[in-house]
Enzyme design. Structure first.
Site, PDB file in Angstrom:
ATOM      1  N   GLY A   1       0.343 -11.271  -0.122  1.00  0.00           N
ATOM      2  CA  GLY A   1       0.492 -10.000  -0.840  1.00  0.00           C
ATOM      3  C   GLY A   1       1.902  -9.784  -1.357  1.00  0.00           C
ATOM      4  O   GLY A   1       2.865  -9.708  -0.591  1.00  0.00           O
TER       5      GLY A   1
ATOM      6  N   GLY B   1       3.072  -7.063  -3.006  1.00  0.00           N
ATOM      7  CA  GLY B   1       3.254  -5.657  -3.389  1.00  0.00           C
ATOM      8  C   GLY B   1       4.658  -5.212  -3.002  1.00  0.00           C
ATOM      9  O   GLY B   1       5.576  -6.028  -2.892  1.00  0.00           O
ATOM     10  N   PHE B   2       4.829  -3.924  -2.770  1.00  0.00           N
ATOM     11  CA  PHE B   2       6.158  -3.404  -2.416  1.00  0.00           C
ATOM     12  C   PHE B   2       6.695  -4.067  -1.149  1.00  0.00           C
ATOM     13  O   PHE B   2       7.862  -4.439  -1.070  1.00  0.00           O
ATOM     14  CB  PHE B   2       6.101  -1.896  -2.189  1.00  0.00           C
ATOM     15  CG  PHE B   2       5.964  -1.110  -3.452  1.00  0.00           C
ATOM     16  CD1 PHE B   2       7.023  -0.987  -4.334  1.00  0.00           C
ATOM     17  CD2 PHE B   2       4.780  -0.475  -3.785  1.00  0.00           C
ATOM     18  CE1 PHE B   2       6.920  -0.272  -5.505  1.00  0.00           C
ATOM     19  CE2 PHE B   2       4.648   0.248  -4.954  1.00  0.00           C
ATOM     20  CZ  PHE B   2       5.727   0.359  -5.818  1.00  0.00           C
TER      21      PHE B   2
ATOM     22  N   GLU C   1      -2.313  13.990 -10.187  1.00  0.00           N
ATOM     23  CA  GLU C   1      -1.658  13.392 -11.356  1.00  0.00           C
ATOM     24  C   GLU C   1      -2.667  13.037 -12.446  1.00  0.00           C
ATOM     25  O   GLU C   1      -2.418  13.260 -13.635  1.00  0.00           O
ATOM     26  CB  GLU C   1      -0.839  12.164 -10.916  1.00  0.00           C
ATOM     27  CG  GLU C   1       0.348  12.619 -10.069  1.00  0.00           C
ATOM     28  CD  GLU C   1       1.302  11.526  -9.608  1.00  0.00           C
ATOM     29  OE1 GLU C   1       2.443  11.857  -9.303  1.00  0.00           O
ATOM     30  OE2 GLU C   1       0.896  10.354  -9.544  1.00  0.00           O
TER      31      GLU C   1
ATOM     32  N   ASP D   1       1.092  -0.961   3.645  1.00  0.00           N
ATOM     33  CA  ASP D   1      -0.106  -0.125   3.834  1.00  0.00           C
ATOM     34  C   ASP D   1      -1.103  -0.692   4.830  1.00  0.00           C
ATOM     35  O   ASP D   1      -1.813   0.056   5.491  1.00  0.00           O
ATOM     36  CB  ASP D   1      -0.851   0.003   2.496  1.00  0.00           C
ATOM     37  CG  ASP D   1      -0.334   1.144   1.644  1.00  0.00           C
ATOM     38  OD1 ASP D   1       0.683   1.759   2.032  1.00  0.00           O
ATOM     39  OD2 ASP D   1      -0.941   1.417   0.596  1.00  0.00           O
TER      40      ASP D   1
ATOM     41  N   ALA E   1       4.959   4.077  -0.858  1.00  0.00           N
ATOM     42  CA  ALA E   1       5.820   2.930  -1.167  1.00  0.00           C
ATOM     43  C   ALA E   1       7.000   2.764  -0.199  1.00  0.00           C
ATOM     44  O   ALA E   1       7.312   1.637   0.202  1.00  0.00           O
ATOM     45  CB  ALA E   1       6.323   3.058  -2.601  1.00  0.00           C
ATOM     46  N   GLN E   2       7.658   3.855   0.179  1.00  0.00           N
ATOM     47  CA  GLN E   2       8.901   3.719   0.959  1.00  0.00           C
ATOM     48  C   GLN E   2       8.733   2.994   2.301  1.00  0.00           C
ATOM     49  O   GLN E   2       9.520   2.085   2.601  1.00  0.00           O
ATOM     50  CB  GLN E   2       9.565   5.091   1.160  1.00  0.00           C
ATOM     51  CG  GLN E   2      10.518   5.467   0.028  1.00  0.00           C
ATOM     52  CD  GLN E   2      11.599   4.422  -0.242  1.00  0.00           C
ATOM     53  OE1 GLN E   2      12.159   3.825   0.672  1.00  0.00           O
ATOM     54  NE2 GLN E   2      11.892   4.171  -1.506  1.00  0.00           N
TER      55      GLN E   2
END
Ligand SMILES: Cc1cc2nc3c(=O)[nH]c(=O)nc-3n(C[C@H](O)[C@H](O)[C@H](O)COP(=O)(O)OP(=O)(O)OC[C@H]3O[C@@H](n4cnc5c(N)ncnc54)[C@H](O)[C@@H]3O)c2cc1C
Length: 432
Positions: free
Chosen positions: A23, A25-26, A182, A312, A329-330
């Site tokens: 992965g 991702g972030f 959003e 996550d 994200a953080q």
């Protein structure tokens, strides 16, 4: 015979310790940045050949920006990282006893394995929602939502039955968290500024935007004042907000609520929950109720010495965070950075340092001029919050070109109220 025939991924054999990361991702990317050009062989396995910036997916879904503005190819990213190898594959299972990861293109042995697969939409086991609703967790999902909305509007503009016009042009969004809010805000602007120009055939038909939330407030992780502000902003933008309301079912054109009410809407978007996506092969004791992998303070999967989980798909329970860190994200970024430092310590035979989360706050935007933000003990709303939101998202995007393209899109849309990306590039398949 090639390496695949031998069941191996062609990752150059080496004496260096091998860290396999699933992965990019972030979490995975920040880990890789911390390991670049060290005496460690790093192999990234990702099912896509690009990193995707999930916080702006809703803008792709609502025709605000192009998908390639929020994605970045891994191979380009690692051009200067001499010790990093990328393989596009889906991890399928882990054999912890033999330190082996199985993937769709073969198997690879690891010295250390890091699972950073992120999360997936949680339909809470409801197969009807899974079949008919569109989640928003990837660029593909965002394109599906964009196409579904536009295809339905095209169908609405050719039908003569007024009720069908209403159904086809209306959208129901389930989940009043940041993503639902959003999307609702962006669609309200679409309805106000784009719909009358693009679809004169729908004059007199009201496109309804329903935002349905089972709890009593929107943005529950935010302070009450900001949650109420969000409610007001969206109500002023003519979004129909239904709080304390659960969905029973959806039949393609009608959303049936648990209280018996029926909402006419052909586009059904699900943002009501996420769950972890662990790779098979871990013991059931190390998987929690939300399908996240339980780890110790160092991100190490419980009972395993050399398998880690971050982001996550991991849950690290601590006195400050008894239910784990929020799936945003953080924590993923910080866990990736911390684990990189810990690998360096491990290689030097030094003790690892436990993960400590620095909460930098939460924010959500409502349309293109308003947002709410809670940073440390400060609360912001309105234009200033939107400015902070825009700045932070712009600098966080990967790739200079992406930053410039998004900035141009936003500036254009800010002054013209236009959304230039209302294209049905790949059709949404209703019967998928
Ligand atoms: C629509 C949306 C909006 C969001 N908005 C915000 C926001 O505004 N602010 C915020 O802080 N957070 C936001 N988040 C949450 C944030 O994006 C996540 O918390 C963050 O992406 C988690 O990082 P990660 O590295 O754990 O996983 P991800 O970023 O999801 O990366 C996981 C990677 O693993 C790969 N992968 C998955 N399974 C496999 C497999 N079996 N084999 C190989 N590769 C695999 C995927 O392709 C992906 O590249 C949002 C999330 C979504 C979905």
């Amino acid at each position: 015979m090639n390496c695949l025939d031998k069941g191996l991924i062609c990752a150059a054999e080496t004496d260096l310790p091998r860290v396999v990361i699933v992965g990019g991702g972030f979490a995975g990317l920040n880990l890789i940045k911390g390991l670049k050009n060290l005496h460690i062989q790093v192999v990234l396995i990702d099912k896509n050949n690009f990193h995707q910036f999930l916080p702006l997916l809703y803008q792709v879904a609502t025709s605000g920006i192009e998908p390639n503005n929020i994605a970045f190819p891994f191979r380009k990213l690692f051009e200067k990282y001499k010790n990093v190898i990328f393989r596009m594959a889906e991890a399928t299972s882990i054999e912890t006893a033999s330190n082996k990861l199985n993937t769709t293109i073969g198997s690879i042995n690891y010295d250390f394995l890091v699972i950073a697969c992120g999360s997936d939409t949680n339909f809470f086991g409801n197969s009807g929602f899974k079949k008919f609703a569109t989640g928003l967790n990837s660029v593909t999902d965002a394109l599906d939502i964009r196409s579904r909305i536009l295809q339905n509007l095209e169908r609405a503009s050719v039908t003569c039955i007024e009720n069908d016009k209403k159904k086809l042009s209306s959208v129901a969004i389930v989940g009043g968290g940041a993503t639902g809010v959003e999307i609702a805000g962006a669609l309200a602007e679409f309805k106000r500024y784009i719909l009358p120009k693009d679809y004169p055939e729908l004059k007199g038909i009201e496109m309804k935007i329903y935002l349905i939330e089972a709890a009593g407030s929107l943005l529950q992780s935010m302070p009450e004042k900001l949650s109420l502000k969000t409610l007001k902003y969206l109500s002023d933008m003519k979004v129909d907000i239904l709080l304390n309301t659960s969905v029973d079912s959806f039949n393609g054109g009608e959303v049936i609520l648990e209280n018996g009410q029926i909402l006419n809407a052909s586009t059904f978007i699900w943002t009501a929950g996420v769950k972890g996506t662990p790779v098979k092969g871990l013991s059931s004791e190390s998987i929690d109720r939300q399908n996240r992998i339980l780890t110790d303070d160092f991100g190490r999967v419980l009972t395993l010495e050399n398998v880690f989980a971050i982001g996550d798909n991991a849950i690290l329970k601590s006195p400050g965070y008894p239910n784990g860190h929020p799936m945003v994200a953080q924590p993923a970024i910080q866990q990736g950075k911390t684990l990189a430092k810990n690998f360096v310590r491990l290689i030097k035979n030094e003790p690892m340092a436990p993960f400590e989360y620095q909460d930098k706050g939460t924010m959500a935007t409502i349309g293109k001029k308003k947002a709410v933000a809670s940073i440390k003990k400060l609360e912001f709303s309105g234009f200033f919050a939107w400015f902070i939101w825009s700045f932070i998202h712009l600098i966080s995007l990967i790739g200079f070109r992406n930053k410039i393209m998004v900035a141009i899109n936003w500036t254009w849309s800010y002054f013209t109220y236009d959304k230039g990306n209302r294209l049905i590039i790949r059709r949404y398949d209703e019967k998928r």
